[in-house]
Design a protein around this motif. Sequence first.
Motif, short mmCIF file in Angstrom:
data_model
loop_
_atom_site.label_atom_id
_atom_site.label_comp_id
_atom_site.label_asym_id
_atom_site.label_seq_id
_atom_site.Cartn_x
_atom_site.Cartn_y
_atom_site.Cartn_z
N GLY A 110 -17.53 37.32 10.37
CA GLY A 110 -17.13 37.79 11.70
C GLY A 110 -16.52 36.74 12.59
O GLY A 110 -16.73 36.76 13.81
N VAL A 111 -15.75 35.82 12.00
CA VAL A 111 -15.04 34.83 12.81
C VAL A 111 -13.56 35.18 12.85
O VAL A 111 -13.05 35.88 11.98
CB VAL A 111 -15.23 33.40 12.26
CG1 VAL A 111 -16.69 32.98 12.35
CG2 VAL A 111 -14.73 33.29 10.83
N GLN A 118 -8.27 26.68 12.53
CA GLN A 118 -8.83 25.40 12.99
C GLN A 118 -9.76 24.81 11.92
O GLN A 118 -9.73 23.61 11.65
CB GLN A 118 -9.59 25.62 14.29
CG GLN A 118 -8.72 26.07 15.44
CD GLN A 118 -9.54 26.49 16.66
OE1 GLN A 118 -10.69 26.87 16.54
NE2 GLN A 118 -8.94 26.42 17.83
N LEU A 119 -10.59 25.67 11.34
CA LEU A 119 -11.59 25.21 10.39
C LEU A 119 -10.95 24.59 9.15
O LEU A 119 -11.42 23.56 8.65
CB LEU A 119 -12.47 26.40 9.98
CG LEU A 119 -13.62 26.14 9.01
CD1 LEU A 119 -14.59 25.10 9.58
CD2 LEU A 119 -14.34 27.44 8.69
N GLU A 226 -15.41 29.31 20.28
CA GLU A 226 -15.84 29.97 19.05
C GLU A 226 -16.18 28.97 17.96
O GLU A 226 -17.20 29.10 17.27
CB GLU A 226 -14.77 30.95 18.55
CG GLU A 226 -15.23 31.79 17.37
CD GLU A 226 -14.13 32.65 16.77
OE1 GLU A 226 -14.45 33.50 15.92
OE2 GLU A 226 -12.94 32.46 17.14
N ILE A 227 -15.36 27.95 17.78
CA ILE A 227 -15.62 26.98 16.72
C ILE A 227 -16.77 26.04 17.12
O ILE A 227 -17.49 25.53 16.26
CB ILE A 227 -14.35 26.20 16.34
CG1 ILE A 227 -14.53 25.58 14.93
CG2 ILE A 227 -13.98 25.15 17.38
CD1 ILE A 227 -13.25 25.07 14.32
N THR A 228 -16.97 25.84 18.42
CA THR A 228 -18.14 25.09 18.88
C THR A 228 -19.41 25.84 18.53
O THR A 228 -20.41 25.25 18.09
CB THR A 228 -18.06 24.86 20.40
OG1 THR A 228 -16.95 24.01 20.69
CG2 THR A 228 -19.33 24.22 20.93
N GLU A 229 -19.39 27.15 18.70
CA GLU A 229 -20.54 27.99 18.33
C GLU A 229 -20.80 27.88 16.83
O GLU A 229 -21.96 27.79 16.40
CB GLU A 229 -20.26 29.44 18.71
CG GLU A 229 -21.40 30.39 18.38
CD GLU A 229 -21.08 31.84 18.69
OE1 GLU A 229 -21.83 32.72 18.22
OE2 GLU A 229 -20.07 32.09 19.37
N LEU A 230 -19.75 27.88 16.03
CA LEU A 230 -19.91 27.74 14.58
C LEU A 230 -20.49 26.38 14.24
O LEU A 230 -21.39 26.27 13.39
CB LEU A 230 -18.57 27.93 13.87
CG LEU A 230 -18.61 27.72 12.36
CD1 LEU A 230 -19.51 28.74 11.68
CD2 LEU A 230 -17.19 27.77 11.76
#
Length: 252
Positions: A110-111, A118-119, A226-230
């Motif tokens: 769900g990303v 970015q990842l 969002e990527i900080t949350e990941l």
Amino acid sequence: MKAQLIAHTQLSEKFYDSFDELDSVGNYDFNYLSQFDTTEGKLVALTAIRTCYSANKPTEIVAKEGAKYFGSKASDGGEGTDADRLFRHIVRSGHSSTLEHISFTFAIEGVSRALLAQLTRHRVGFSFSVQSQRYVRMGSDDKIGGFDYVLPDSVKGSTVKEALFRAAMRAHQEDYDALRSQGVPAEDARAVLPNAAATNLVMTANLTALLSFYSKRKKGRGAQAEITELAEALRREVVAVEPWTDQFFEEV
């Protein structure tokens, strides 16, 4: 978003059993490891690190040197055992290639495709298997029931902003469905899907790579929310199985 650890470095049965065959003074000791508070990741780390400096063979290091490192307090006055002191020294001295032998595999669900872009810029030490928009059809009448999407934090909580965003997502879905109804293959129709479209992936990374990723994507480093949350979710999953790594996430 969901990030769950599904596998991580484990010792082989043959290697694990060998610890009980020989203790630090050459005697047989069938309860050798039970006396130490350690993890399989720590055992791999000690084996890799000490291989660089020890006259002992890699298969002998835990058996012959484990008591010294896991059985005594940290000689630098820090927390934990002398093994923890060794790990701190290795990371702070930049010799963290020895931690590349410890790996973690995550199911990430769900990303957004924006996050995925970015990842995957973090390539060294990472492996990715990503849900394909070519083979997984995203139509409203397909099994998936239309593409899901990620709502940015900056949009949430505002009636006007959310309405605009959701209307845009519906328009993308309608365009995709229309193209598919005209015989356009999924691999081409996917071009109209937005960066917000959700995806799933399996990702494997070694500990050194994860620390590098976290240092760039943690809160306060200017990364997108969002990527900080990941990054925080991955950290929690790693620390849950290898608690000794928490200090290194704190320091990067």
